[in-house]
Design a protein around this motif. Sequence first.
Motif, PDB file in Angstrom:
ATOM      1  N   GLN A   1      -9.302   3.357   6.569  1.00  0.00           N
ATOM      2  CA  GLN A   1      -7.875   3.598   6.403  1.00  0.00           C
ATOM      3  C   GLN A   1      -7.289   2.647   5.365  1.00  0.00           C
ATOM      4  O   GLN A   1      -7.887   1.630   5.004  1.00  0.00           O
ATOM      5  CB  GLN A   1      -7.152   3.406   7.744  1.00  0.00           C
ATOM      6  N   ASP A   2      -6.082   2.994   4.936  1.00  0.00           N
ATOM      7  CA  ASP A   2      -5.342   2.114   4.037  1.00  0.00           C
ATOM      8  C   ASP A   2      -4.881   0.892   4.815  1.00  0.00           C
ATOM      9  O   ASP A   2      -4.399   0.999   5.950  1.00  0.00           O
ATOM     10  CB  ASP A   2      -4.142   2.865   3.450  1.00  0.00           C
ATOM     11  N   ALA A   3      -5.019  -0.265   4.224  1.00  0.00           N
ATOM     12  CA  ALA A   3      -4.687  -1.494   4.934  1.00  0.00           C
ATOM     13  C   ALA A   3      -3.199  -1.601   5.240  1.00  0.00           C
ATOM     14  O   ALA A   3      -2.808  -2.318   6.163  1.00  0.00           O
ATOM     15  CB  ALA A   3      -5.134  -2.712   4.119  1.00  0.00           C
TER      16      ALA A   3
ATOM     17  N   GLU B   1      -1.154   1.145   5.849  1.00  0.00           N
ATOM     18  CA  GLU B   1      -0.656   2.381   6.464  1.00  0.00           C
ATOM     19  C   GLU B   1       0.106   2.034   7.742  1.00  0.00           C
ATOM     20  O   GLU B   1      -0.428   1.442   8.676  1.00  0.00           O
ATOM     21  CB  GLU B   1      -1.819   3.299   6.790  1.00  0.00           C
TER      22      GLU B   1
ATOM     23  N   GLU C   1       3.682  -7.268   0.132  1.00  0.00           N
ATOM     24  CA  GLU C   1       2.802  -6.099   0.163  1.00  0.00           C
ATOM     25  C   GLU C   1       1.748  -6.183  -0.953  1.00  0.00           C
ATOM     26  O   GLU C   1       0.569  -5.872  -0.732  1.00  0.00           O
ATOM     27  CB  GLU C   1       3.641  -4.831   0.006  1.00  0.00           C
TER      28      GLU C   1
ATOM     29  N   ARG D   1      -2.218  -6.592  -0.107  1.00  0.00           N
ATOM     30  CA  ARG D   1      -3.086  -5.532  -0.622  1.00  0.00           C
ATOM     31  C   ARG D   1      -4.239  -6.136  -1.455  1.00  0.00           C
ATOM     32  O   ARG D   1      -5.386  -5.658  -1.384  1.00  0.00           O
ATOM     33  CB  ARG D   1      -2.271  -4.555  -1.465  1.00  0.00           C
TER      34      ARG D   1
ATOM     35  N   ILE E   1      -8.199  -5.588  -0.622  1.00  0.00           N
ATOM     36  CA  ILE E   1      -9.178  -5.132  -1.620  1.00  0.00           C
ATOM     37  C   ILE E   1     -10.300  -6.153  -1.769  1.00  0.00           C
ATOM     38  O   ILE E   1     -11.490  -5.797  -1.833  1.00  0.00           O
ATOM     39  CB  ILE E   1      -8.474  -4.875  -2.956  1.00  0.00           C
TER      40      ILE E   1
ATOM     41  N   ARG F   1     -12.608  -5.971   1.290  1.00  0.00           N
ATOM     42  CA  ARG F   1     -13.478  -4.799   1.258  1.00  0.00           C
ATOM     43  C   ARG F   1     -14.611  -4.976   0.244  1.00  0.00           C
ATOM     44  O   ARG F   1     -15.784  -4.664   0.529  1.00  0.00           O
ATOM     45  CB  ARG F   1     -12.639  -3.560   0.914  1.00  0.00           C
TER      46      ARG F   1
ATOM     47  N   LYS G   1      -5.355  -3.525  10.651  1.00  0.00           N
ATOM     48  CA  LYS G   1      -5.450  -2.613   9.514  1.00  0.00           C
ATOM     49  C   LYS G   1      -6.415  -3.140   8.451  1.00  0.00           C
ATOM     50  O   LYS G   1      -7.136  -2.357   7.811  1.00  0.00           O
ATOM     51  CB  LYS G   1      -4.056  -2.419   8.897  1.00  0.00           C
TER      52      LYS G   1
ATOM     53  N   HIS H   1      -9.577  -1.083   7.186  1.00  0.00           N
ATOM     54  CA  HIS H   1      -9.694  -0.808   5.756  1.00  0.00           C
ATOM     55  C   HIS H   1     -11.029  -1.297   5.208  1.00  0.00           C
ATOM     56  O   HIS H   1     -11.622  -0.655   4.318  1.00  0.00           O
ATOM     57  CB  HIS H   1      -8.536  -1.473   5.014  1.00  0.00           C
TER      58      HIS H   1
END
Length: 592
Positions: free
Chosen positions: A308-310, A312, A321, A325, A329, A332, A360, A364
């Motif tokens: 999922q999007d971190a 969301e 944000e 984000r 990234i 991940r 989240k 992600h």
Amino acid sequence: MSWLFGLNKGQPEAPPGLPVQPPPPPPPAGGSSGGGDKPKDKWSNFDPTGLERAAQAAKELDKSRHAKEALDLARMQEQTTQMEHQSKMKEYEAAVEQLKGDQMRIQAEERRKTLNEETKQHQARAQYQDKLARQRYEDQLRQQQALNEENLRKQEESVQKQEAMRKATIEHEMELRHKNELLRIEAESKARAKVERENADIIREQIRLKAAEHRQTVLESIKTAGAVFGEGFRAFVSDWDKVTATVAGLTLLAVGVYSARNATAVAGRYIEARLGKPSLVRETSRFTVGEAIKHPIKTTKRLKSKPQDALEGVVLSPSLEERVRDIAIATRNTRQNHGLYRNILMYGPPGTGKTLFAKKLAMHSGMDYAIMTGGDVAPMGRDGVTAMHKVFDWANTSRRGYDTTLSERESDDERTEDKISEDLRATLNAFLYRTGEQSNKFMLVLASNQPEQFDWAINDRIDEIVNFALPGPEERERLVRLYFDKYVLEPATGGRQRMKLAQFDYGKKCSEIAKRTEGMSGREISKLGVAWQAAAYSSEDGVLTEAMIDARVDDAVKQHLQKMDWLHGEEECSHNTWTRSPLLKIIFRLCL
């Protein structure tokens, strides 16, 4: 021709070429006018000289050489006069025809007006009749409704009376049955007591005989068993092979029981590490055998789900944000490249999305997570160290990594003003030992409302600090719209729930609510959405109105202000009486 007869007294000039007419002679003296005293008749004013002049003129005209021209002229004058007369007659007839046409047009206009008026009257009469008919029908409906209501009321009263009578009858029957039962029990008790009193000697004798018989039977059984056991023991002792086999069997049995117990313990620990869940773990995204058996469909969906999007469902300020984000990234890519994870500290007021973002972030990154609270560590005492090691051992058995989140909560029985229990200190040291170096197995994320309360050794393991502040105006409006859609619009438009939404400007209302909820966190705004849904469910018709929304917002604002007053009161009190201990809420993420 009137001048020929002397009708024109003006004596006009004679036409050219005609002889001049001589003047008329004077009337005779002895004429009819001599008697002035006699009355005059109707012919008394007649002048015969005109005839004479006419005759004289005619004679002269015949004798004149212009007689023909004069006659033609007279004829032409007569024709002209006749033509004028005919023209006037035609004009008169045309005027008459025009008058007739005007009269016909007026009559047609009058008839049209009459028809229009009659049509209007008919329409008015029809409308009035229709109105009367509707009124009669409405009156009939009201009368019928009143009659139905009256009949229904009478039926309800009749049913109530019948129900009351039935209840009264049942109660009366129950009362009579109870009285009869009491009387029967009393009679039976009296009869039984009387029989027992009368047969007391017989009953005692029966009991004495039964006891003597039972005692005799037990003594004979003991004697028989002793004789059999003695003969068997003498035979067993006299045979040395039987004694050796018995001792060897008992020894092998003891060894088997001990080995099975240890093997079971080892297998249990292995299964717990591989398939089970440690007792300290409250929540985890890692599947266990029990959960897979209980929820196979849910397990299949989670296995097939994509990362999922971190962010969301997480609403943050633009700068925050962008920063988180980048962290998502980087995490991940670190997992995909088997790198070393960086530990993060997230601090800020409660309800700002720290723990939600940690989950989240794990989803992600495509990893598992587990949640452990510090409140479960303190009661374990000395077993806390073993339990902590079990958690990390269990985490290391996963093919995915762990994102570890620590958050502090208040606990009066764990830490006092300047000391911490030895057991909790040992557990904390075990945790510090397992997190001493950066790892490619798990990522440490600390979430705290007061980061200054953490142990300095824990703070030393932090690589990046992120501040989660309270949402601003734009973030509050996004949160209000998010939870309004989630808890109000989607259930109202789905049609499967008892919920409807009144008509008003939803966007404008969300903007107003965002302005009124200044200082509130994301969790408080989400609870506000749940309160709107509960208000709709508690209403009679299931309709959520604008007034109901405003009422719930006012209540939420008042409760927020009350909480802030309590918080300020706590800060003003003696802060050193009890301090906050860094209880651990750990969210692990195992990476490949």
